[in-house]
Scaffold this active site. Structure first.
Site, PDB file in Angstrom:
ATOM      1  N   ARG A 146       0.935  -1.292  -0.017  1.00 60.46           N
ATOM      2  CA  ARG A 146      -0.121   0.066  -0.079  1.00 60.46           C
ATOM      3  C   ARG A 146       0.921   1.437   0.008  1.00 60.46           C
ATOM      4  NH1 ARG A 146      -3.587  -0.094   5.172  1.00 60.46           N
ATOM      5  NH2 ARG A 146      -1.696  -0.758   5.650  1.00 60.46           N
TER       6      ARG A 146
ATOM      7  N   GLU B  67       9.379 -24.235  21.181  1.00 67.45           N
ATOM      8  CA  GLU B  67      10.197 -22.772  20.790  1.00 67.45           C
ATOM      9  C   GLU B  67      10.788 -22.349  21.958  1.00 67.45           C
ATOM     10  OE1 GLU B  67       8.181 -20.843  17.383  1.00 67.45           O
ATOM     11  OE2 GLU B  67       6.467 -21.846  18.666  1.00 67.45           O
TER      12      GLU B  67
ATOM     13  N   ASP C 149      -2.662 -21.874  16.059  1.00 64.38           N
ATOM     14  CA  ASP C 149      -1.196 -21.410  15.440  1.00 64.38           C
ATOM     15  C   ASP C 149      -0.484 -22.667  15.122  1.00 64.38           C
ATOM     16  OD1 ASP C 149       0.350 -19.233  14.627  1.00 64.38           O
ATOM     17  OD2 ASP C 149       1.772 -19.901  16.244  1.00 64.38           O
TER      18      ASP C 149
ATOM     19  N   HIS D 123       0.905 -27.064  11.662  1.00 64.88           N
ATOM     20  CA  HIS D 123       2.104 -27.783  11.593  1.00 64.88           C
ATOM     21  C   HIS D 123       2.030 -29.340  12.143  1.00 64.88           C
ATOM     22  CE1 HIS D 123       3.253 -24.029  10.332  1.00 64.88           C
ATOM     23  NE2 HIS D 123       3.509 -23.314  11.694  1.00 64.88           N
TER      24      HIS D 123
ATOM     25  N   LYS E 221       5.616 -22.189  23.581  1.00 68.33           N
ATOM     26  CA  LYS E 221       6.380 -20.895  23.595  1.00 68.33           C
ATOM     27  C   LYS E 221       7.369 -20.909  24.863  1.00 68.33           C
ATOM     28  CE  LYS E 221       4.428 -19.252  19.885  1.00 68.33           C
ATOM     29  NZ  LYS E 221       5.314 -19.296  18.479  1.00 68.33           N
TER      30      LYS E 221
HETATM   31  P1  NAP Z   1       3.042  -7.171   8.066  1.00 67.81           P
HETATM   32  O1  NAP Z   1       4.412  -7.081   8.461  1.00 67.81           O
HETATM   33  O2  NAP Z   1       2.120  -6.329   8.887  1.00 67.81           O
HETATM   34  O3  NAP Z   1       3.036  -6.653   6.712  1.00 67.81           O
HETATM   35  C1  NAP Z   1       1.717  -6.698   5.953  1.00 67.81           C
HETATM   36  C2  NAP Z   1       1.957  -6.160   4.434  1.00 67.81           C
HETATM   37  O4  NAP Z   1       0.584  -5.888   3.926  1.00 67.81           O
HETATM   38  C3  NAP Z   1       2.740  -4.697   4.191  1.00 67.81           C
HETATM   39  O5  NAP Z   1       3.787  -4.999   3.175  1.00 67.81           O
HETATM   40  C4  NAP Z   1       1.601  -3.866   4.107  1.00 67.81           C
HETATM   41  O6  NAP Z   1       1.870  -2.914   3.160  1.00 67.81           O
HETATM   42  C5  NAP Z   1       0.622  -4.896   3.118  1.00 67.81           C
HETATM   43  N1  NAP Z   1      -0.757  -4.331   3.263  1.00 67.81           N
HETATM   44  C6  NAP Z   1      -1.625  -3.927   4.244  1.00 67.81           C
HETATM   45  N2  NAP Z   1      -2.802  -3.842   3.855  1.00 67.81           N
HETATM   46  C7  NAP Z   1      -2.735  -3.514   2.493  1.00 67.81           C
HETATM   47  C8  NAP Z   1      -3.828  -3.063   1.559  1.00 67.81           C
HETATM   48  N3  NAP Z   1      -4.925  -2.791   1.864  1.00 67.81           N
HETATM   49  N4  NAP Z   1      -3.229  -3.206   0.092  1.00 67.81           N
HETATM   50  C9  NAP Z   1      -1.840  -3.676  -0.021  1.00 67.81           C
HETATM   51  N5  NAP Z   1      -1.086  -4.056   0.855  1.00 67.81           N
HETATM   52  C10 NAP Z   1      -1.305  -4.059   1.996  1.00 67.81           C
HETATM   53  O7  NAP Z   1       2.412  -8.702   8.235  1.00 67.81           O
HETATM   54  P2  NAP Z   1       3.506 -10.055   8.092  1.00 67.81           P
HETATM   55  O8  NAP Z   1       4.069 -10.227   9.439  1.00 67.81           O
HETATM   56  O9  NAP Z   1       4.609  -9.941   6.861  1.00 67.81           O
HETATM   57  O10 NAP Z   1       2.416 -11.104   7.514  1.00 67.81           O
HETATM   58  C11 NAP Z   1       2.102 -11.300   6.352  1.00 67.81           C
HETATM   59  C12 NAP Z   1       1.075 -12.317   6.644  1.00 67.81           C
HETATM   60  O11 NAP Z   1       1.904 -13.539   6.882  1.00 67.81           O
HETATM   61  C13 NAP Z   1      -0.015 -12.609   7.703  1.00 67.81           C
HETATM   62  O12 NAP Z   1      -1.067 -13.236   7.263  1.00 67.81           O
HETATM   63  C14 NAP Z   1       0.626 -13.405   8.479  1.00 67.81           C
HETATM   64  O13 NAP Z   1      -0.511 -13.975   9.462  1.00 67.81           O
HETATM   65  C15 NAP Z   1       1.402 -14.349   7.775  1.00 67.81           C
HETATM   66  N6  NAP Z   1       2.559 -14.898   8.394  1.00 67.81           N
HETATM   67  C16 NAP Z   1       3.456 -14.130   8.940  1.00 67.81           C
HETATM   68  C17 NAP Z   1       4.652 -14.682   9.707  1.00 67.81           C
HETATM   69  C18 NAP Z   1       5.934 -13.807  10.138  1.00 67.81           C
HETATM   70  O14 NAP Z   1       6.627 -14.209  10.717  1.00 67.81           O
HETATM   71  N7  NAP Z   1       5.871 -12.616   9.925  1.00 67.81           N
HETATM   72  C19 NAP Z   1       4.676 -16.225   9.814  1.00 67.81           C
HETATM   73  C20 NAP Z   1       3.588 -16.946   9.338  1.00 67.81           C
HETATM   74  C21 NAP Z   1       2.694 -16.442   8.466  1.00 67.81           C
HETATM   75  P3  NAP Z   1       2.294  -1.479   3.620  1.00 67.81           P
HETATM   76  O15 NAP Z   1       3.638  -1.733   4.388  1.00 67.81           O
HETATM   77  O16 NAP Z   1       2.745  -0.542   2.322  1.00 67.81           O
HETATM   78  O17 NAP Z   1       0.952  -1.034   4.421  1.00 67.81           O
END
Ligand code: NAP
Length: 503
Positions: free
Chosen positions: A70, A235, A254, A259, A350
């Site tokens: 975004r 973990e 989770d 898993h 955890k």
């Molecule tokens: P995050 O850090 O909050 O990143 C979210 C991303 O989505 C950002 O790039 C954000 O862009 C974008 N976004 C938000 N609203 C948007 C919109 N309306 N249109 C287009 N882009 C939008 O989240 P994350 O931790 O990377 O997680 C992403 C997904 O992976 C989630 O479903 C999470 O549950 C899953 N997941 C994450 C992890 C992990 O370790 N982080 C592990 C397993 C699964 P902007 O920054 O430009 O706003």
């Protein structure tokens, strides 16, 4: 020689390990769009994984990776953001400045709104409809539907398009079904890749090799010879930083629903007729459908306390009254011919003693000891270690060397992959590398099918309701421990015990 040292093709192999390089099959140029390309998961895992595959020479010239999010920025600013992410998260490969520069050159960025109109035409115009177009949904789950809908509306859901959906895939059966309905309105099942990164781990894939490429185990792989199975995913980290999400999910949603369930399926399934996506997933599904409902007494939940160094769970999630579990242990039973009477114990949590994931197949004791009572009773244990020190142990009973009669001792036949297979075994692609390239190659074997996900929720939903409706207590446990005492009792009452959680 490390595998990042040379990119075949354009960057040429600068002395890359010949054997390793010769086994890499480059894939045709493709377009990969990472929605959420600025987010935590993209920066920590997805893009570094792509970088390492690029360095390994697996991407042909012309391949493009497009970050989409975004926030407003141009491609140059995006490359700078990813350059920093590679330095932080891509390991030693990122010290090769030429490799980093070469990889950044294949990146682009599009500002897009998943819930609006901004950026969609630009994205469509950027992509080549003649090639594989993969769309990785690395965004919050509330955006999965809007993204699928807009991709379809803007003509990007046809032909060789495919989508990759991150967890969580729903938070119960009905939300998973609703999400499946939405996704399959715009994409066909063969285009949908539901990712569970555990399935990309080398040892998890090895589970199938151990079971189905060796004659040794399969005849013994049933309740006649196996006393019980333990699956542990422990973990040391807490939930700080993910508190808002985690407090709504808990360990059952989770970790257990996905898993641990996947590991359980792979360990318990019947041999598929061939190693093909639907044959494997059919067998996994049968396991889930044969699971008995979990009884109240067969669940233990826990929550970690704080100590001088770290906050406790409730502080981490900012909810002083939270009753969400950061630890779960379950006794599970599969009602089929192979496994009736052999319980499977699952445990995850955890802030435990060590970061360790393993599956232990504990065989029955010999029916009679010819060595007399003083020799004790012994059993074989096959341990499959997922992390750390990926490998396999088989505990065997032998005579202790030297005088003193027939004294028996259990010793492991230890096959740590790094020792058995040499340095290359330490240098295998990580789970995301393997899985993303499988998406591009169109191989769904290691991804969950819609019926599998729904069946997993259908099984765990009643257990979660039981926890919530009957207010199953959440027992406090010390950080650095093995979880609440009651989890030990879950096995003690069956005359069994957990294996120690060891680093
Ligand atoms: P995050 O850090 O909050 O990143 C979210 C991303 O989505 C950002 O790039 C954000 O862009 C974008 N976004 C938000 N609203 C948007 C919109 N309306 N249109 C287009 N882009 C939008 O989240 P994350 O931790 O990377 O997680 C992403 C997904 O992976 C989630 O479903 C999470 O549950 C899953 N997941 C994450 C992890 C992990 O370790 N982080 C592990 C397993 C699964 P902007 O920054 O430009 O706003």
């Amino acid at each position: 020689m490390p595998r990042w040292c040379g990119k075949l093709g354009a960057a040429k192999a600068k002395g890359c390990d010949e054997q390793m390089a010769s086994r890499i099959i480059p894939v045709d140029p493709f377009d990969l769009v990472v929605f959420g390309g600025t987010g935590d998961l993209a920066r920590r895992k997805i893009i570094p994984a792509l970088f390492r595959r690029w360095c390994a020479g697996q991407m042909r010239d012309g391949t493009r990776i497009i970050g989409a999010a975004r926030s407003e920025r141009d491609s140059e600013e995006y490359r700078a953001l990813i350059g920093d992410a590679l330095a932080e998260f891509a390991g030693p490969a990122a010290r090769d400045a030429d490799a980093v520069t070469g990889f950044l050159a294949i990146l682009d960025y599009v500002t897009i709104d998943a819930t609006g109109t901004l950026g969609w035409s630009e994205l469509r115009d950027l992509l080549n409809p003649q090639r594989v177009r993969a769309f990785y949904f690395s965004v919050g789950p509330e955006l999965f539907g809007p993204l699928a809908e807009r991709l379809h509306k803007h003509g990007m859901a046809d032909g060789e398009s495919r989508i990759v959906v991150e967890k969580p895939f729903g938070n119960d059966q009905s939300s998973a079904e609703a999400l499946n309905r939405t996704l399959t309105t715009h994409f066909q099942e063969h285009q949908i890749y539901r990712i569970d990164h555990y399935l990309g781990k080398e040892t998890v894939q090895n589970l199938m090799a151990i079971r189905f490429a060796n004659m040794l185990f399969e005849p013994l792989w049933n309740s006649q010879y196996v006393d019980h199975i333990q699956i542990t995913v422990a973990e040391t980290v807490g939930v700080a930083g993910r508190g808002a999400y985690y407090d709504h999910a808990g360990a059952m949603r989770d970790m257990v629903q996905n898993h641990l369930m996947q590991l359980l399926c792979l360990i318990a399934m019947e041999p598929p007729a061939k190693f093909d996506p639907d044959a494997v997933r059919d067998e996994k599904l049968k396991v889930i459908r044969a699971l008995d409902p979990v009884a109240r007494d067969d669940i233990v939940r826990g929550q970690y306390l704080g100590d001088s160094a770290n906050a406790g769970y409730r502080e981490d999630v900012g909810n002083p009254d939270s009753t969400t579990e950061s630890f779960a242990a379950l006794r599970v039973q599969i009602s089929n011919w192979r496994w009736a009477g052999t319980p499977i114990y699952l445990r995850t949590g955890k802030r435990l003693r060590a970061r360790a994931s393993e599956i232990a197949v504990v065989f029955k004791e010999t029916p009679h000891s010819i060595f007399g009572a003083e020799a004790g009773r012994h059993r074989n244990i096959l341990t499959i270690r997922l992390q750390p020190n990926e490998g396999i142990d088989l505990d065997m009973t032998i005579k202790e060397p030297g005088p003193g009669g027939m004294r028996l001792v259990d010793v492991p036949l230890d096959m740590t992959f790094a020792q058995a297979l040499g340095p290359e075994a330490q240098d295998v692609p990580d789970a995301y590398e393997r899985l993303i390239m499988d998406v591009v190659r169109g191989n769904q074997t290691l991804f969950m099918r819609c019926d599998e996900v729904e069946a997993a929720w259908a099984w765990i939903d009643p257990a979660i309701r039981l926890c919530e409706d009957e207010a199953l207590p959440v027992l406090p446990y010390d950080p650095g421990s093995s979880g609440p005492e009651d989890a030990l009792a879950l096995m003690h009452r069956d005359g069994r015990r957990w294996r120690e959680i060891k680093p």
